[in-house]
Design a protein around this motif. Structure first.
Motif, short mmCIF file in Angstrom:
data_model
loop_
_atom_site.label_atom_id
_atom_site.label_comp_id
_atom_site.label_asym_id
_atom_site.label_seq_id
_atom_site.Cartn_x
_atom_site.Cartn_y
_atom_site.Cartn_z
N MET A 1 37.77 -144.20 68.37
CA MET A 1 38.37 -145.07 67.75
C MET A 1 38.67 -146.45 68.80
O MET A 1 38.82 -146.24 70.10
N GLY A 2 38.63 -147.67 68.38
CA GLY A 2 38.54 -148.90 68.98
C GLY A 2 39.06 -149.75 68.24
O GLY A 2 39.62 -149.86 67.02
N LEU A 3 39.43 -151.13 69.08
CA LEU A 3 40.15 -152.14 68.67
C LEU A 3 39.25 -153.25 68.77
O LEU A 3 38.73 -153.49 69.82
N TYR A 4 38.80 -153.91 67.73
CA TYR A 4 38.06 -155.18 67.87
C TYR A 4 38.49 -156.45 67.32
O TYR A 4 39.73 -156.23 66.56
N ILE A 46 39.94 -153.46 63.20
CA ILE A 46 39.38 -155.00 63.40
C ILE A 46 40.22 -155.94 63.03
O ILE A 46 40.62 -155.82 61.61
N VAL A 47 40.56 -156.83 63.72
CA VAL A 47 41.30 -158.11 63.37
C VAL A 47 40.53 -159.18 62.99
O VAL A 47 39.76 -159.51 63.89
N LEU A 48 40.57 -159.65 61.87
CA LEU A 48 39.81 -160.83 61.34
C LEU A 48 40.61 -162.36 61.56
O LEU A 48 41.72 -162.33 60.92
N VAL A 212 48.63 -164.50 80.24
CA VAL A 212 48.12 -164.15 78.92
C VAL A 212 46.50 -164.44 79.21
O VAL A 212 46.29 -165.43 79.58
N THR A 213 45.81 -163.44 78.65
CA THR A 213 44.42 -163.52 78.66
C THR A 213 43.96 -164.08 77.27
O THR A 213 44.35 -163.41 76.27
N TYR A 214 43.19 -165.19 77.42
CA TYR A 214 42.76 -166.11 76.32
C TYR A 214 41.29 -165.77 75.84
O TYR A 214 40.54 -165.64 76.83
N ARG A 215 40.91 -165.47 74.62
CA ARG A 215 39.50 -165.21 74.29
C ARG A 215 39.16 -165.64 72.86
O ARG A 215 39.95 -165.59 72.07
N LEU A 216 37.94 -166.52 72.95
CA LEU A 216 37.57 -166.92 71.73
C LEU A 216 36.54 -166.03 71.17
O LEU A 216 35.85 -165.20 71.64
N CYS A 217 37.00 -165.69 69.72
CA CYS A 217 36.11 -164.53 68.98
C CYS A 217 35.59 -165.04 67.83
O CYS A 217 35.41 -164.38 66.74
N ASP A 220 30.15 -167.05 65.51
CA ASP A 220 29.08 -167.56 65.97
C ASP A 220 29.16 -167.72 67.49
O ASP A 220 28.06 -167.93 68.29
N TYR A 221 30.38 -167.31 68.13
CA TYR A 221 30.37 -167.30 69.54
C TYR A 221 30.10 -165.84 69.96
O TYR A 221 29.53 -165.86 70.95
N THR A 222 30.50 -165.02 69.24
CA THR A 222 30.14 -163.43 69.40
C THR A 222 28.89 -163.00 68.92
O THR A 222 28.97 -161.77 69.05
N ASN A 223 27.90 -163.99 68.64
CA ASN A 223 26.80 -163.37 67.94
C ASN A 223 26.97 -162.28 66.48
O ASN A 223 26.26 -161.34 66.50
N PHE A 224 28.03 -162.75 66.08
CA PHE A 224 28.23 -161.98 64.85
C PHE A 224 28.74 -160.90 64.88
O PHE A 224 28.58 -159.90 64.07
N ALA A 225 29.27 -160.23 66.19
CA ALA A 225 29.48 -158.93 66.45
C ALA A 225 31.22 -158.88 66.73
O ALA A 225 31.38 -159.70 67.47
N PRO A 226 31.97 -157.86 66.31
CA PRO A 226 33.52 -158.05 66.82
C PRO A 226 33.23 -157.69 68.10
O PRO A 226 32.52 -156.74 68.80
N ILE A 227 34.38 -158.27 68.95
CA ILE A 227 34.52 -157.91 70.41
C ILE A 227 35.39 -156.91 70.46
O ILE A 227 36.44 -156.88 69.79
N ARG A 228 35.11 -155.96 71.37
CA ARG A 228 35.82 -154.79 71.80
C ARG A 228 37.01 -155.30 72.75
O ARG A 228 36.86 -155.65 73.77
N LEU A 229 38.09 -154.96 72.31
CA LEU A 229 39.45 -155.23 73.12
C LEU A 229 39.74 -153.90 73.81
O LEU A 229 40.40 -153.99 74.79
N ARG A 230 40.03 -152.92 73.11
CA ARG A 230 40.21 -151.75 73.68
C ARG A 230 39.47 -150.41 73.26
O ARG A 230 38.89 -150.52 72.18
#
Length: 230
Positions: A1-4, A46-48, A212-217, A220-230
Motif C-alpha cells: 500500500m502506497g501514497l502517490y 494516488i492524488v491527481l 513545509v516540504t514543497y514538491r512539483l509533481c 512532464d516533470y516526473t516522466n509521467f510516473a506518480p511520485i511516491r510520498l509514503r
C-alpha cells in the motif's frame, strides 16, 4: 500500500487536443502513464493534482475517466485551471455510479485519509489569476482560501497533514502568502503541486520552507510516473 501524487495528466481521449504540440516529451504520454501506473497496486492511493482531462463536460471526459478507472488504485482528483468538466460532487458521483467508476473521488472542501495521514487540498491561486494591475479577483481568491481552510479543518487534529494544490504556492519571483500562512498554521508537513511545464520547471521551488516540504509533481516533470510520498 502506497501514497502517490501526480498532476497535469491532460488526457484527451475524446477530444482533439494532442499534447505533443507542447514538446517531444508529451509524445505518447497516455501510454507512458499507462505503463507507469501499471507498477502500482489496487490498494494504493494516488492524488491527481489538477488538469486531469481536456473534456469540457463530464460526458466529453468520459473516456478519460474510463482510462483512469482502469488504472490501479484509489484516485483522488482536485481541480486544475483546465478542468472545465468540473461539476458538483453530487453530479460527479452520480456520473461515476452510472458508468461504473468506483475508485474516483473529488478533493474539494473535504479531506481524505491514508494510513492515518490527512490528505487535504484545493486548486489554489497563481499570479496568472491576478488582474493586469496585480490585484486579485477578491471573490475567487477568498473562495480558494476558504476551500483550503475547510479541507485543513476537516483533517481535525490529525498530526500529519499533506496538502495538494494545482497551482504552486511558491514560484521563483512569486508566492501567495495567504496560502503559505494557512499551510504553516495548520502544520502541513508536505505540499505537492503541478501546473508548471517545460521551461517553467526551472522556476519551481522545491524543498523545505518554514517547516513545509514543497514538491512539483506535474506529469512532464516526473516522466509521467506518480511520485511516491509514503
Amino acid at each position: 500500500m502506497g501514497l502517490y501524487a501526480i498532476g497535469d495528466l491532460h488526457l484527451s481521449l475524446s477530444v482533439n487536443k494532442p499534447m505533443d504540440i507542447f514538446g517531444e516529451v508529451w509524445k505518447d504520454h497516455t501510454e507512458k502513464l499507462r505503463a507507469s501506473f501499471s507498477q502500482l497496486r489496487d490498494d494504493d492511493t494516488i492524488v491527481l493534482c489538477g488538469d486531469t482531462s481536456w473534456g469540457i463536460s463530464l460526458e466529453e471526459a468520459l473516456e478519460d475517466f474510463r482510462f483512469l478507472d482502469r488504472l490501479p488504485g484509489r484516485k483522488i482528483l482536485l481541480k486544475g485551471n483546465h478542468d472545465y468538466w468540473w461539476t458538483t460532487a453530487a453530479k460527479f458521483y452520480r456520473f461515476c455510479e452510472e458508468n461504473g467508476f468506483p475508485d474516483l473521488y473529488l478533493l474539494n472542501n473535504n479531506c481524505y485519509f491514508y494510513n492515518g495521514i490527512a490528505l487535504t487540498g484545493t486548486r489554489g491561486w497563481f499570479f496568472e489569476e491576478d488582474a493586469p494591475d496585480g490585484s486579485h479577483n477578491d471573490k475567487i481568491f477568498k473562495r480558494e482560501l476558504l476551500r483550503l481552510e475547510a479541507s485543513l479543518r476537516a483533517a481535525g487534529d490529525t498530526p500529519e497533514k499533506l496538502c495538494f494544490l494545482h497551482y504552486p504556492p511558491r514560484y521563483r519571483g512569486y508566492e501567495c502568502p495567504e496560502i503559505l500562512a494557512l499551510l504553516e498554521r495548520y502544520g502541513v508537513k508536505e505540499c505537492c503541486y503541478g501546473h508548471l511545464h517545460g521551461s517553467s520547471h526551472r522556476l519551481a521551488i522545491e524543498g523545505v520552507h518554514h517547516g513545509v516540504t514543497y514538491r512539483l509533481c506535474a506529469a512532464d516533470y516526473t516522466n509521467f510516473a506518480p511520485i511516491r510520498l509514503r
